[in-house]
Design an enzyme around this catalytic site. Structure first.
Site, mmCIF file in Angstrom:
data_model
loop_
_atom_site.group_PDB
_atom_site.id
_atom_site.type_symbol
_atom_site.label_atom_id
_atom_site.label_comp_id
_atom_site.label_asym_id
_atom_site.label_seq_id
_atom_site.Cartn_x
_atom_site.Cartn_y
_atom_site.Cartn_z
ATOM 1 N N TYR A 11 0.816 -1.217 0.000
ATOM 2 C CA TYR A 11 0.000 0.000 0.000
ATOM 3 C C TYR A 11 0.856 1.277 0.000
ATOM 4 C CZ TYR A 11 -3.296 3.444 1.960
ATOM 5 O OH TYR A 11 -4.050 4.553 2.210
ATOM 6 N N TYR A 139 3.917 -5.723 17.043
ATOM 7 C CA TYR A 139 4.162 -4.938 15.825
ATOM 8 C C TYR A 139 4.995 -3.700 16.174
ATOM 9 C CZ TYR A 139 3.203 -1.570 12.121
ATOM 10 O OH TYR A 139 3.333 -0.608 11.156
ATOM 11 N N PHE A 206 -14.740 -1.761 17.090
ATOM 12 C CA PHE A 206 -14.027 -2.471 18.156
ATOM 13 C C PHE A 206 -13.909 -1.610 19.413
ATOM 14 C CE2 PHE A 206 -11.843 -4.597 14.387
ATOM 15 C CZ PHE A 206 -12.667 -5.708 14.431
ATOM 16 N N ASP A 283 -4.900 -2.321 20.923
ATOM 17 C CA ASP A 283 -5.271 -0.985 20.448
ATOM 18 C C ASP A 283 -5.159 0.069 21.552
ATOM 19 O OD1 ASP A 283 -5.909 -1.317 17.778
ATOM 20 O OD2 ASP A 283 -8.049 -1.688 18.149
#
Ligand code: UDP
Length: 323
Positions: A11, A139, A206, A283
């Site tokens: 991307y 990550y 979420f 998150d």
């Protein structure tokens, strides 16, 4: 310059390849197509290689390379919590392989795709470069490790590097036939637009109990072409200045998941089927950038700053989605 764009079928990589070509650079794309798309390789020449297979990398350096832009990474927060080994292997070991190949071939400049996820939970409203770095998912941890490696490589080997910490990359270049497409798609804006088009499932929101304006997570969405522009500016910086540099890249304004959903509804003119779901692992509640350093040092001045215009470019891409 001849720029090697590693992960140029992905991307952000494809948009950087476009921007570099428009700026008059000559490019080679390196990709293993694990997540990249062949139709996204539209500029320069292609070398199919894999940063986890060092023996495949030499082919990319056959023509002398002036600088590398490195986008090859696993980049999903939730997946990284489930599969940490894959993240450390690809993002850290793979990058080390690439750095060693660069060293063998005497390439001394690197632009590295880093991320807001290196910061973890923010301790200030805007995250600048000095914010504590305490990633809360593998990550972010894997990207922070590479930043550390690059700092060490600057002192040991004189490698010039620039880490660009993207906040939430979004938008597309629909007129050039490139945009955001992951399999499976996990990112918010594509999921909103796929729900609008009926080409994806209803949107799951979420978490609704975060300490934010409406209980949903807040992110700083930045247009992928503005990110691509920062890569070119980083090359300019490294022509003049040695060492390891780092910049946070965002628009400095946060939008909640529900606000993005509403903007998607406005832009598309369609209802977005959605349901409330549990929080997603890893998150943080809010991530918003301070990009003053990028503005002052790189002269970076994002042009697609309105959420609606970012979503509009993504919407046009999704309607005509080529891959
Ligand atoms: N999100 C969501 N539903 C989705 C995808 C994402 O509610 O289908 C939320 C996610 O929990 C996060 C925000 O949207 O708070 C942005 O997620 P995304 O995966 O786009 O980017 P990330 O912030 O993980 O890099």
């Amino acid at each position: 310059m001849h720029i090697l764009v590693c992960g140029g079928a992905g991307y952000v990589g494809a948009h950087a390849a476009l921007a570099a070509t428009r700026a008059g650079h000559d490019i080679t794309v390196l990709d293993n197509f694990s997540t990249g798309h062949r139709p996204a390789v539209r500029w320069g020449r292609l070398v199919e290689a894999d940063i986890l297979k060092p023996e495949t990398l030499d082919a990319a350096f056959e023509r002398p390379v002036d600088a590398v832009m490195h986008f090859c990474a696993r980049s999903l927060v939730g997946e990284s919590v489930q599969e940490p080994y894959a993240y450390y292997e690809n993002n850290v070991m793979g990058t080390l392989n690439l750095l060693q190949a660069m060293r063998q071939h005497d390439v001394g400049k690197l632009v590295f795709s880093s991320t807001a996820a290196i910061f973890g939970n923010p301790v200030s409203a805007l995250i600048d470069e000095d914010h504590p770095k305490a990633p809360i998912n593998p990550y972010g941890a894997s990207k922070l490790m590479v930043e550390r490696i690059l700092a060490d490589a600057a002192s040991a080997y004189g490698l010039r590097s620039t880490c660009l910490r993207y906040f939430n990359a979004a938008g597309a270049a629909p007129e050039e036939g490139i945009g955001e497409s992951h399999q499976p798609e996990t990112h918010l804006i594509p999921n909103v637009l796929r729900a609008a088009l009926g080409t994806g499932p209803e949107l799951r929101i979420f978490g609704d109990d975060y300490d934010t304006v409406d209980g949903t997570c807040v992110r700083d969405y930045v247009h992928v072409l503005d990110l691509a522009d920062a890569h070119l500016r980083a090359l300019g910086l490294m022509s003049d200045v040695d060492g390891a540099h780092a910049f946070n890249l965002g628009n400095g304004q946060g939008f909640s998941v529900r606000q993005v959903l509403e903007a998607g509804r406005q832009v598309s003119g369609r209802e977005i089927p959605h349901v409330q779901a549990a929080r997603r692992d890893g998150d943080p509640a809010v991530l918003v950038a301070s990009s003053s350093k990028a503005r002052s040092v790189l002269g970076w001045n994002p042009v697609h700053t309105q959420l609606e215009s970012i979503i509009d470019s993504a919407w046009r891409w999704h309607q005509a989605q080529a891959y």
